[in-house]
Write a protein that holds these residues in place. Sequence first.
Motif, short mmCIF file in Angstrom:
data_model
loop_
_atom_site.label_atom_id
_atom_site.label_comp_id
_atom_site.label_asym_id
_atom_site.label_seq_id
_atom_site.Cartn_x
_atom_site.Cartn_y
_atom_site.Cartn_z
N GLY A 132 52.93 25.98 120.19
CA GLY A 132 53.22 26.31 121.58
C GLY A 132 53.42 25.09 122.45
O GLY A 132 54.29 25.06 123.33
N ILE A 133 52.60 24.05 122.19
CA ILE A 133 52.75 22.80 122.96
C ILE A 133 54.09 22.15 122.64
O ILE A 133 54.83 21.72 123.54
CB ILE A 133 51.59 21.85 122.65
CG1 ILE A 133 50.27 22.43 123.19
CG2 ILE A 133 51.85 20.47 123.26
CD1 ILE A 133 49.04 21.65 122.78
N GLY A 134 54.43 22.12 121.34
CA GLY A 134 55.69 21.50 120.94
C GLY A 134 56.91 22.29 121.39
O GLY A 134 57.92 21.72 121.80
N LEU B 93 55.04 30.97 116.86
CA LEU B 93 54.93 30.34 115.55
C LEU B 93 55.28 31.30 114.41
O LEU B 93 56.05 30.96 113.51
CB LEU B 93 53.51 29.80 115.35
CG LEU B 93 53.18 29.31 113.92
CD1 LEU B 93 54.10 28.16 113.52
CD2 LEU B 93 51.72 28.89 113.82
N ILE B 94 54.73 32.52 114.46
CA ILE B 94 54.95 33.45 113.36
C ILE B 94 56.41 33.84 113.24
O ILE B 94 56.99 33.83 112.15
CB ILE B 94 54.06 34.69 113.53
CG1 ILE B 94 52.58 34.30 113.32
CG2 ILE B 94 54.46 35.79 112.55
CD1 ILE B 94 51.60 35.44 113.51
N SER B 95 57.05 34.14 114.36
CA SER B 95 58.46 34.53 114.31
C SER B 95 59.34 33.37 113.83
O SER B 95 60.28 33.57 113.05
CB SER B 95 58.94 35.01 115.67
OG SER B 95 58.82 33.98 116.64
N PHE C 96 44.80 26.89 115.88
CA PHE C 96 45.25 25.49 116.03
C PHE C 96 46.73 25.33 115.69
O PHE C 96 47.45 24.58 116.35
CB PHE C 96 44.39 24.56 115.18
CG PHE C 96 42.99 24.38 115.70
CD1 PHE C 96 42.78 23.85 116.97
CD2 PHE C 96 41.89 24.75 114.95
CE1 PHE C 96 41.49 23.68 117.47
CE2 PHE C 96 40.60 24.59 115.44
CZ PHE C 96 40.41 24.07 116.71
N SER C 97 47.18 26.05 114.66
CA SER C 97 48.61 25.98 114.31
C SER C 97 49.46 26.55 115.44
O SER C 97 50.49 25.98 115.80
CB SER C 97 48.87 26.75 113.01
OG SER C 97 48.15 26.21 111.94
N GLY C 98 49.02 27.70 115.99
CA GLY C 98 49.77 28.32 117.08
C GLY C 98 49.72 27.49 118.35
O GLY C 98 50.72 27.39 119.08
N LEU C 99 48.56 26.89 118.64
CA LEU C 99 48.42 26.05 119.82
C LEU C 99 49.36 24.85 119.74
O LEU C 99 50.07 24.53 120.71
CB LEU C 99 46.97 25.59 119.95
CG LEU C 99 46.65 24.64 121.10
CD1 LEU C 99 46.89 25.31 122.45
CD2 LEU C 99 45.20 24.14 121.02
N ALA C 100 49.36 24.19 118.59
CA ALA C 100 50.23 23.02 118.43
C ALA C 100 51.69 23.42 118.53
O ALA C 100 52.50 22.71 119.15
CB ALA C 100 49.95 22.37 117.07
#
Length: 513
Positions: A326-328, A114-116, A320-324
Amino acid sequence: MVQQKKSFFTKFLDFVEKNGNKLPHPATIFLALSGVIMVISAIMAHFDVSVTYQAIDRKTFEIGETTKHAVSMLTPDGLRYIFSSAIKNFTGFAPLGTVLVALLGVGVADSSGLISTALKKVVSVTPAPLITIVVVFAGIMSNVASDAGYVVLIPLGAVVFLSFGKHPLAGMAAAFAGVSGGFSANLLVGTLDPLLGGISTEAARIIDPSYEVSAIANYYFMVASTFVITFIGWFVTEKIVIPKLGPYEGDEVGTTHDITEDEKRGLLYSNIATAIFIGVMLYLTVPQNAILRNQETGSLLSGSAFMSGIVLVIALFFFFSGLAFGIGAKTIKNDKDVVKFMSDSMASMGGYLVLVFAAAQFIAYFNYTNIGTIVAVGGANFLESINFTGIPLLIAFIIISGFINLFMGSASAKWAIMAPVFIPMFMQLGYSPEVSQLAYRIGDSTTNIISPLMSYFALIVVFFQKYDKKSGVGTIISLMLPYSMLFMIGWSILLVIWFTIGLPIGPGIPLSY
């Protein structure tokens, strides 16, 4: 290729870095300083060095006279303290929990991609000339979230700069300057404002029993300071730090600017999760009787569960932002991936834990021996004794506050000692208590970034060593010294201009008493 001749100032910074980095590892330095504190404390205690002063209790805001004697660590009691407090000093070190809890969430956001990916977006929409301004400004604004800027924004500053082809240490320096050097500047009222205001109120009542200093007493000046500090931070980064560092030759590489279809889907999922998370937090904080507000006063800033738990809020936000994402983006397939990402982020902090153990002992010994308090009161008494008035007095107060900050880290603890001395003195000279508080905040903020006693200094060392394994205390101080010096000069000039024009420093707050 003709090399440019270095200026005297650049040579001086190189000298600071070269000789500073000849020192042992920072953990060794802290342990050695702990030994020095033991010896000094024994000498001071032998000569019964002490100070008597009026201080304000930071919880009850009551004024009481206190006498502090130097306490030797080379006594049976001192040696018992060393052995009995070691674990408590380590586990109770305030930044430790902040860093580790925040990284649980940040680790998921980072390892999932997400961050990258978000940085790719930032790089694609932000003009290169503005990136330094954005990083410094974001650092200043992060102060609203307490200490989270140290954990999140400073390492991000390195990644952002690397993505733009700039030296990552310059990015960390710019972020560090904003987060810590510009600690009092902001467009919003932070957690420190009501705390300092309460201390200032009690000090002012020594002269005027009905006086009250509000949480927004310095608001106008701090808003203006945000733009001044942002500009100075940009200038120092672009004109001094980046030329000094030269091209980056390390192993870390910046992100490419192309976003894949999986990453686009991940960003969509992350945006949805972020919107839901923000909605939940608004429900828990916005209504007057919201769950996370102070249940007695209704305040969101002072004494609320939201502010005391802001680090967990930030960790959950990234989680939660990273989890979502990663799933996407299909970088997270099951719970094992999530736990691995969190474990990896913890594993990367092994060196930090060693450094924190040494730093925590040093700071605890410094407090136990009362050396910090003795230095603070001594500095306050010195400034009270010199017969300055007007602007020279304010500038001298700023310098003394900055000097004392090198020895005593907590902004509120120092002000609890200094306010009963200086606020009544300044009031009798015709300056409002809010002006005294303002001058103190300038001095206190500007030397944070060069003080090894600053709680997060050990963490900054670890961040720097990720990109330059040879960097040490000398590297950090040589890069941050120009920020510290120019912040103090620029902020002081702003104060002089403010006084000359006669502008209010806050809503309905005059300069004179």
